[in-house]
Design an enzyme around this catalytic site. Structure first.
Site, short mmCIF file in Angstrom:
data_model
loop_
_atom_site.label_atom_id
_atom_site.label_comp_id
_atom_site.label_asym_id
_atom_site.label_seq_id
_atom_site.Cartn_x
_atom_site.Cartn_y
_atom_site.Cartn_z
CG ASP A 88 75.91 63.73 35.36
OD1 ASP A 88 75.69 64.63 36.13
OD2 ASP A 88 75.26 63.09 34.32
C1 BGC Z 1 72.41 63.36 36.58
C2 BGC Z 1 72.61 65.33 36.03
C3 BGC Z 1 72.11 65.60 37.81
C4 BGC Z 1 73.39 65.37 38.77
C5 BGC Z 1 73.45 66.69 39.90
C6 BGC Z 1 73.47 63.55 37.94
O1 BGC Z 1 72.61 62.14 38.42
O2 BGC Z 1 72.92 62.31 35.50
O3 BGC Z 1 71.53 65.04 35.29
O4 BGC Z 1 71.94 67.48 36.59
O5 BGC Z 1 73.17 64.10 38.94
O6 BGC Z 1 72.24 66.05 40.60
#
Ligand code: BGC
Length: 753
Positions: free
Chosen positions: A292
């Site tokens: 993530d």
């Molecule tokens: C979120 C993810 C997301 C990623 C990219 C993160 O902060 O937890 O779910 O896909 O950002 O935007």
């Protein structure tokens, strides 16, 4: 003679078919091999820097969804093969620009463009939790398909969706992004969404790679605070939180994303048990895992690694293949290798997984496959997408209350007052996690006001007053709202959250309807006019005043670009609402977490007066305000004639369950019939009921249908103390319900040895 020649012909025909099958299989194998061989051929040519480059994912310059590392040398790095993927880079123009730079690199390895296409791209669909309330798997699959068609036409190869985290705490803002509290329903939806995004074949021009996230247990953050720790038994993990991930994998999800939380003290990003043992080991996942946003580096804050060097070591060892935005891999893998802390095979495995997907997507053949501006133009202006979004939105609206059949409204009303801070809102309807598509403004979003205008004829006058803001204590608009209400035959009041009150990093300790909105309702009810309340939200809210006093309530969530039309369809009965809640609605925040599939405990409370019993607060009912699976229709349904074709089954056998459902009301409509089971005596305590099947059935007024379900061993199985999935002989209670609380029919059967 005749029959002999017939037999010979038949044999030749069968051999022919067999040869064809064999050759198809061989072709498939050859193709499979070819991709693996191609991957190996590329890998052989790669320098260490280029290999590490493939494991790197950077944010483009805007639309950040986390803390951004400013990096003016990005283009240079792409040119040097040091970046494998970009996120938040959308549109054919922009993706083409970056891909052209990647094509200047030595090995011309194409970039992957990833984006959070969570509930639609340009055409915004309802937030995923709202869609989940439709229990309509084909509709959800088709919503994801539309999103993929649009996104892929706009340069995107990969969506960071579906989020398949089970969520039982509405304080957590990200409940809006998943499918609610139940592992069975959640798994079915996960499967449908992955199929929708990926289409028939990953190599198709309109298929985007899905990403099952957040692996794992992110939805169980303590206290509903986003990014918080998770402390959970293995039994709960396997029984409730992992099944939707397994379903996503079974549907062919190309990628997984790990999560921000620690699980029992080990951050998911550096968690070997989750990624190596379960996902890539036991489940045999062949795709790749992306971290993530910055989660590799964030392990330093978790405190289980000292610095970025250790963070990179922990993540790569645990099976995290691609580093989203933390730069830990880029800055440390070379040194880790030099220090003999890791073997090159670890890096090679991660690189191969990523290259393989790039080959499967057909990007090596044509890196600009997704960058066709004409196709983009056509896909983003396709009216069938709009129709699809409108239907999905109507299917997602939950009718919570309808006293004296106030709804549907007559189309012959002379004056309707449409009041509230969300009545004329436009962009709010998109909810959280919409995509800002370059060159597209909000004009295509149908506000609720617009939807109503589109619906009523020239003889109906619509009156408007805002009444108050979403937040704040200003009541100066009440008088105008009351004056409008007094002139009208019916009042529609649109209230709720702001769209960005639910979503990532949007945890709230107070999940009531903000500001003075419920006071506005009180003032409107005092006029004596019938008031229909629309509640717009990204999570289950607490709204006891509204629930107890408003005669009619539609929970509209955030419905996307066709919100206004869909709400009007439901208000006037052009669509008969059928949705049922995918999450229990609490009475107060103090009742959280609340979910229907709890254990019985040693002192089960059976009513609100059982004071020495578990599950009972002294100051609160034991029941949720609205139960899982609850939702009304304009018509009524009767359930009868439950029969089981046998009362004892062996593990290898199946029980056939039948019942009749009749539409006993005035309107055609759909009913979602739910099958729950309770394992009465297990080697471990078992939930009081668990959803194990459901059927969504359309019945004309007066019509009845026979519904069939099948009980097999799988539906009776659970994880025992040794985490083996077993079906234990004994008695099972079978319940057929219109919700988890409204059980209409019951019977029991026995699993025998
Ligand atoms: C979120 C993810 C997301 C990623 C990219 C993160 O902060 O937890 O779910 O896909 O950002 O935007």
């Amino acid at each position: 003679m005749k029959s002999n020649s017939y037999t010979i012909k038949k044999a030749i025909y069968s051999i022919g078919i067999l040869l064809q099958i064999l050759s198809i299989n061989q072709q498939a194998q050859a193709q499979h091999k070819t991709i693996d061989q191609k991957v190996n051929a590329v890998l052989k040519q790669m320098t260490l820097v280029e290999k590490i480059g493939q494991l790197n994912q950077y944010n483009d310059d805007w639309q950040a969804t986390g803390p951004v590392t400013l990096d003016s040398t990005k283009a240079e790095q792409v040119r040097n093969g040091m970046i494998g993927s970009l996120l938040n880079c959308v549109g054919t123009k922009r993706t083409r620009k970056w891909q052209e730079i990647a094509m200047q690199s030595r090995l011309k390895i194409p970039l992957l463009f990833g984006q959070d296409v969570v509930h639609g791209y340009k055409t915004t669909f309802p937030i995923p939790l709202a869609e989940a309330c439709s229990w309509d798997l084909p509709a959800m699959e088709s919503a994801a398909r539309v999103a993929a068609v649009e996104a892929s036409a706009s340069g995107i190869h990969w969506t960071f969706a579906p989020m398949v985290d089970i969520a039982r705490d509405p304080r957590w803002g990200r409940v809006m992004e998943g499918a609610g509290e139940d592992p069975y329903l959640g798994s079915k939806i996960a499967y449908a969404r992955v199929k929708g995004f990926q289409g028939k074949n990953l190599g198709d021009t309109n298929a985007v790679m899905a990403c099952a996230k957040h692996f794992a247990a992110y939805g169980a953050a303590i206290g509903g605070r986003d990014y918080n720790s998770v402390d959970m038994s293995d039994r709960l993990l396997w029984e409730v939180y992992l099944p939707p991930f397994k379903a996503a994998l079974d549907a062919g999800a190309a990628t997984f994303m790990n999560s921000f939380n620690d699980l029992n003290g080990i951050p998911a990003t550096g968690n070997r048990y989750l990624q190596r043992e379960i996902l890539k080991g036991k489940w045999g996942f062949k795709g790749f895992v992306v971290s993530d946003w910055g989660s590799i580096g964030e392990m330093i804050n978790h405190g289980n690694v000292k610095n970025e060097y250790e963070a990179a070591l922990s993540a790569i060892t645990a099976g995290s293949d691609m580093d989203m935005e933390s730069r830990c891999y880029k800055n440390n893998l070379t040194q880790l290798l030099a220090d003999n802390k890791i073997n090159i095979s670890l890096i090679d495995d991660a690189v191969k997984r990523i290259l393989k997907k790039k080959f499967e997507m057909g990007l090596f053949e044509d890196p600009f496959k997704f960058c066709n501006a004409q196709r983009e133009e056509a896909a983003l202006n396709n009216t069938t997408h709009t129709a699809n979004a409108r239907a999905m939105a109507a299917k997602s609206i939950v009718l919570l209350k309808n006293e004296n059949q106030l709804l549907p409204l007559s189309k012959n009303l002379k004056k309707i007052a449409f009041i509230g801070p969300l009545a004329k809102a436009v962009k709010q309807n998109k909810g959280f996690w919409d995509v800002e598509v370059p060159g597209v403004d909000s004009t295509f979003i149908v506000s609720q006001w617009q939807g109503l205008q589109n619906k009523v004829g020239i003889n109906t006058q619509l009156l408007y007053a805002k009444g108050c803001d979403i937040e704040g204590d200003d009541k100066s608009g009440f008088d105008e709202a009351i004056a409008m209400a007094n002139q009208a035959e019916v009042v529609i009041l649109s209230i709720g959250e702001r769209r960005d009150m639910s979503g990532e990093a949007k945890s709230r300790s107070n999940i009531g309807i903000p500001g003075v909105q419920e006071e506005l309702l009180e003032a409107l009810l005092a006029t004596g006019k019938p008031v229909v309340v629309l509640i717009n939200a990204g999570r289950p809210l607490v709204f006891n005043y509204t629930a107890d006093h408003a005669p009619a309530i539609l929970y509209t969530w955030w419905l996307g670009s066709e919100a206004g039309n869909a709400i009007a369809d439901v208000l006037f009965g052009d669509y008969n609402p059928a949705a049922k809640l995918a999450m229990s609605f609490p009475r107060t925040v103090g009742q959280i977490p609340i979910y229907y599939s709890h254990f019985n405990t040693g002192r089960p409370a059976t009513n609100d007066n059982d004071r020495f019993y578990n599950s009972s607060y002294n100051d609160l009912s034991i029941y949720p305000k609205y139960a899982f699976g609850y939702g009304l229709s304009y018509t009524s349904f009767e359930y009868s004639g439950l029969t089981l074709n046998k009362k004892k089954m062996k593990a290898t056998e199946t029980i056939q369950v039948s019942l009749t459902v009749s539409n006993t009301g005035q309107y055609d409509g759909e009913e979602i019939i739910q099958l729950y089971l309770h394992d009465k005596v297990g080697s471990l305590a078992r939930p009081v009921k668990e959803l194990k099947d459901f059927a969504k059935v359309f019945l004309k007024a007066g019509e009845k249908k026979t519904i069939q379900f099948f009980i097999n061993q799988d539906k009776l199985s659970f994880y025992n103390q040794l985490l083996q999935r077993v079906a234990e002989p004994g008695e099972f209670e079978l319940m057929i319900g219109a919700s988890a609380e409204d059980i209409k029919l019951k019977d029991s059967f026995e699993l025998i040895k």
